[in-house]
Design a protein around this motif. Structure first.
Motif, short mmCIF file in Angstrom:
data_model
loop_
_atom_site.label_atom_id
_atom_site.label_comp_id
_atom_site.label_asym_id
_atom_site.label_seq_id
_atom_site.Cartn_x
_atom_site.Cartn_y
_atom_site.Cartn_z
N ILE A 181 0.85 -1.18 0.00
CA ILE A 181 0.00 0.00 0.00
C ILE A 181 0.88 1.23 0.00
O ILE A 181 2.07 1.16 0.34
CB ILE A 181 -0.97 0.04 1.20
N ALA A 182 0.30 2.35 -0.39
CA ALA A 182 1.00 3.63 -0.35
C ALA A 182 0.04 4.66 0.23
O ALA A 182 -1.18 4.54 0.09
CB ALA A 182 1.43 4.04 -1.75
N THR A 183 0.59 5.67 0.88
CA THR A 183 -0.23 6.74 1.44
C THR A 183 0.09 8.05 0.76
O THR A 183 1.22 8.29 0.32
CB THR A 183 -0.03 6.87 2.96
N SER A 184 -0.92 8.91 0.68
CA SER A 184 -0.75 10.25 0.13
C SER A 184 -1.86 11.12 0.71
O SER A 184 -2.65 10.66 1.54
CB SER A 184 -0.80 10.23 -1.40
N ARG A 185 -1.92 12.35 0.27
CA ARG A 185 -2.94 13.29 0.74
C ARG A 185 -3.75 13.80 -0.44
O ARG A 185 -3.22 13.97 -1.53
CB ARG A 185 -2.28 14.49 1.42
N ALA A 186 -5.01 14.04 -0.20
CA ALA A 186 -5.89 14.74 -1.15
C ALA A 186 -6.67 15.73 -0.31
O ALA A 186 -7.62 15.36 0.37
CB ALA A 186 -6.81 13.77 -1.87
#
Length: 111
Positions: free
Chosen positions: A3-8
């Motif tokens: 999995i990868a995390t990011s922001r929106a």
């Protein structure tokens, strides 16, 4: 489980980079997502755009993550592939989750 995390915007986006969420990876999926939710952001948006297979164990794992986050944080889903969307529709879980049809990067104007 990859999995990868990011922001929106204010949201925490967790992108599942594996093609399957099934009985073989359900526990690893739950643990990976729980660790990722140590990061701030509400709602948590689970990007399933790369997932082409989800069985009942995978669906149960997604529900378990929703329950883990509640009531402080919402779990929303994004970019469901047609086979995964069908599972949510057939089980009527599409009425439980907020489902965004576009990828999370396009959600910044939402909310």
């Amino acid at each position: 489980m990859d999995i990868a995390t990011s922001r929106a915007g204010e949201s925490l986006v967790i992108t599942v980079n594996d093609g399957r969420i099934d009985a073989a990876v359900a526990i690893a999926f739950k643990e990976a997502v729980r660790r990722a939710t140590d990061l701030p952001g509400n709602p948590v948006i689970l990007d399933l755009g790369k997932v082409s297979f989800l069985d009942s164990s995978g669906l149960g794992a997604v529900v378990a993550v929703m329950k883990f986050l509640a009531p402080e944080r919402r779990l929303e889903l994004a970019a469901l592939t047609p086979p995964v969307a069908k599972v949510f529709r057939l089980t009527r879980m599409d009425s439980v989750f907020t489902i965004h049809h576009q990828p999370p990067g396009d959600l910044q104007a939402v909310g």
